[in-house]
Design a protein around this motif. Structure first.
Motif, short mmCIF file in Angstrom:
data_model
loop_
_atom_site.label_atom_id
_atom_site.label_comp_id
_atom_site.label_asym_id
_atom_site.label_seq_id
_atom_site.Cartn_x
_atom_site.Cartn_y
_atom_site.Cartn_z
N GLU A 194 0.89 -1.19 -0.02
CA GLU A 194 0.31 0.00 0.06
C GLU A 194 0.72 1.25 0.08
O GLU A 194 0.46 2.33 -0.74
N ARG A 305 -7.34 12.96 -2.27
CA ARG A 305 -7.96 12.46 -3.62
C ARG A 305 -6.93 11.32 -4.07
O ARG A 305 -7.75 10.40 -4.60
N ASP A 308 -8.20 8.22 -1.98
CA ASP A 308 -9.75 7.90 -2.83
C ASP A 308 -9.37 7.26 -3.83
O ASP A 308 -10.42 6.27 -4.09
N ARG A 309 -8.78 7.62 -4.66
CA ARG A 309 -8.51 6.75 -5.98
C ARG A 309 -8.09 5.66 -5.89
O ARG A 309 -8.15 4.55 -6.57
N LYS A 311 -8.75 3.70 -3.19
CA LYS A 311 -9.66 3.16 -2.40
C LYS A 311 -9.36 2.58 -1.05
O LYS A 311 -9.91 1.64 -0.79
N ASN A 313 -9.86 3.79 1.70
CA ASN A 313 -10.89 4.22 2.68
C ASN A 313 -12.16 3.91 2.51
O ASN A 313 -13.23 4.21 3.07
N GLU A 314 -12.45 3.19 1.32
CA GLU A 314 -13.50 2.54 0.72
C GLU A 314 -14.41 1.48 1.67
O GLU A 314 -13.80 0.65 2.13
N GLY A 315 -15.32 2.26 2.10
CA GLY A 315 -16.14 1.42 3.11
C GLY A 315 -15.69 1.57 4.55
O GLY A 315 -16.14 0.66 5.66
N ASN A 317 -15.86 3.50 7.77
CA ASN A 317 -16.61 4.58 8.51
C ASN A 317 -15.95 5.21 9.71
O ASN A 317 -16.37 6.25 10.14
N ARG A 322 -9.14 5.30 8.91
CA ARG A 322 -9.08 5.99 7.68
C ARG A 322 -7.74 6.41 7.29
O ARG A 322 -6.95 6.85 8.30
#
Length: 396
Positions: A194, A305, A308-309, A311, A313-315, A317, A322
C-alpha cells in the motif's frame, strides 16, 4: 446577550441569553443594581438554570443594602476579576513564543469555540456548570471528544497562566469538569504494498485526469516519503529548514515538535536523496514551501484525492481507521515494532515523552512474546520446549 429588563422587584433586572437554554427556552441571567459611593453599580447574581430566581436576587440585594448600611465590605468593592478576553490577549502572546507552531492550535480553538461564549465573562463568573454546558453543546454538534477536551485544556491553561502572572487568584473551574473520554488511537497502518502504491500515485497529477503523468515537482510525494521513513509529523516537515539537515551524519533535526523538544531522525538513502535535491542555497530557508515560497499550513487535499483513487478508505466509516497523512507516522512506528525494535527505541524515534505512549505498538511483535513463553516452557521440560498451542489444548 439581550438588554436588561426590569422585574417586579426593586433593583432586580433580567436578560435573556442568545446561546444558553433552560427547559426549552432562553436561559435568563439575573442582575441587581444599587448605589455605592454615589455611583450606580451592577452585580451579576446568576442564571435560572443555576437555581437563581428574581426573588432570590432581590433577597441578595437586600443583604447588600444591609451590609452597606453597617459598613461591611461589598462584593463590588473587591477588585474585579479580569475578563477572559484580557487574559487571552496576554496568553496568545505567550503561546506564539513558547508553544509549537506559534500556538496556532490554541489560537484556532479559542476563536472557533471559546471566544463567542466566554470572551466577555470575568474569570470568577465562569463556573464548572458553564463549562459542562459548553462540553455538551459541542458534543451534540458532533465535534470529536478530542476537540472538546483540547478546548477545556486550553481554558485550564489560561486560568493557570492568569494565576502565575498574578492577575487572578480564584479557583480554576475546569477542575470541576469531567473530561470527555477519548478513543482516537489509530490502529490501521499501511502495508509495504500500500505504501509503495501511495508513493507512486503521489508522483502523478491528482487533479487533471487528462494529464495523468508524473509531476515536475512531486513535493507531496517527497513529504510523504520522509514521514514514512522518519515518523515526522506534517507540522515538523512544514518547519524543516536547510540548517536542520546534516548530510554528513545522515541526521534530520526536528525542532518544531509537539512537545517542544528537538529530536534527531536518522535518514535512509531515499530521504538523503530527496533532501539533498531540495537543499536551499540559503540554509535558513524552508525545505518544503507553497508555490509562493511561504510556509505550508496544512497538508494538501491532493493527498486525500490520491487515497480515494486507491480506494484505501472505501467502506471505512470509523475515522480512526481511515488513511490520512498522519497514518504515515503511525506506519513508521508499526513497521519498527513488527521488525522487533525495542519500545524504548521506538519512543525515542517518535519523540514520545514516555515509553507508555509507544506501548500501543507492542501487540505487533507477538513472535517475541511467543519465544519468551517457549523459553519458560523449555526450562520446565528439561530444555525440551513444546509448542505453546499444546498448553491451550489442555486448557480446553
Amino acid at each position: 446577550m439581550a438588554t436588561r429588563k426590569r422585574t417586579k422587584y426593586l433593583g432586580v433586572y433580567q436578560r435573556e441569553s442568545l446561546e444558553r437554554t433552560f427547559k426549552g427556552k432562553p436561559d435568563v441571567c439575573l442582575d441587581i443594581t444599587y448605589k455605592l459611593d454615589g455611583k450606580k453599580v451592577w452585580e451579576k447574581i446568576g442564571w435560572l438554570s443555576e437555581g437563581y430566581t428574581a426573588k432570590l436576587a432581590s433577597d441578595i440585594r437586600a443583604d447588600r443594602m444591609q451590609s452597606k448600611r453597617h459598613g461591611k465590605e461589598l462584593p463590588k468593592q473587591k477588585k474585579k476579576a479580569p475578563l477572559l478576553s484580557d487574559v487571552w490577549t496576554k496568553y496568545e502572546g505567550w503561546a506564539k513564543l513558547n508553544k509549537s507552531r506559534g500556538g496556532s492550535d490554541d489560537i484556532s480553538r479559542y476563536n472557533c469555540y471559546i471566544k463567542d461564549r466566554f470572551a466577555n465573562e470575568r474569570l470568577d463568573s465562569i463556573s464548572p456548570f458553564d463549562l459542562e454546558r459548553m462540553k455538551n453543546d459541542l458534543l451534540k454538534k458532533d465535534y470529536s471528544p478530542a476537540t472538546v477536551k483540547h478546548c477545556l485544556v486550553l481554558i485550564r491553561q489560561i486560568y493557570n497562566k492568569a494565576a502565575t502572572w498574578g492577575v487572578y487568584q480564584g479557583p480554576n473551574p475546569v477542575r470541576g469538569v469531567k473530561m470527555p473520554s477519548i478513543q482516537n488511537q489509530r490502529n490501521r497502518f499501511l502495508s509495504v504494498e500500500e505504501a509503495n502504491a501511495l508513493l507512486k500515485e503521489l508522483k502523478r497529477n491528482p487533479w487533471n485526469k487528462e494529464e495523468y503523468k508524473e509531476l515536475k515537482d512531486p513535493q507531496l510525494h517527497d513529504m510523504a516519503l520522509v514521514s514514512l521513513h522518519t515518523g515526522a509529523r506534517a507540522g515538523e516537515l512544514f518547519s524543516l529548514t536547510g540548517s536542520d539537515i546534516d548530510l554528513n551524519h545522515d541526521l534530520i533535526a526536528l525542532r518544531d515538535t509537539k512537545n517542544k523538544e528537538t529530536r534527531y531522525a536518522p535518514m535512509t538513502k531515499d530521504v538523503q536523496d530527496i533532501l539533498r535535491r531540495r537543499m536551499p542555497e540559503d540554509r535558513s530557508a524552508l525545505i518544503f514551501t507553497t508555490k509562493d515560497s511561504e510556509q505550508i499550513k496544512e497538508v494538501s487535499n491532493a493527498f486525500g484525492r490520491v487515497v480515494d483513487r486507491l480506494k484505501f478508505n472505501e467502506g471505512v466509516n470509523d475515522p480512526r481507521q481511515r488513511i490520512v497523512f498522519h497514518t504515515l507516522r503511525h506506519t513508521f512506528a508499526s513497521w519498527l515494532a513488527i521488525q522487533g525494535t525495542p519500545l524504548y527505541t521506538i519512543a525515542r524515534l517518535m519523540g514520545h515523552k514516555s515509553i507508555s505512549m509507544s506501548e500501543r505498538y507492542s501487540h505487533l511483535s507477538p513472535d517475541h512474546k511467543r519465544d519468551a513463553v517457549n523459553g519458560i516452557e523449555a526450562t520446565f521440560n528439561g530444555g525440551k520446549g513444546i509448542e505453546v498451542h499444546t498448553i491451550e489444548k489442555h486448557r480446553e
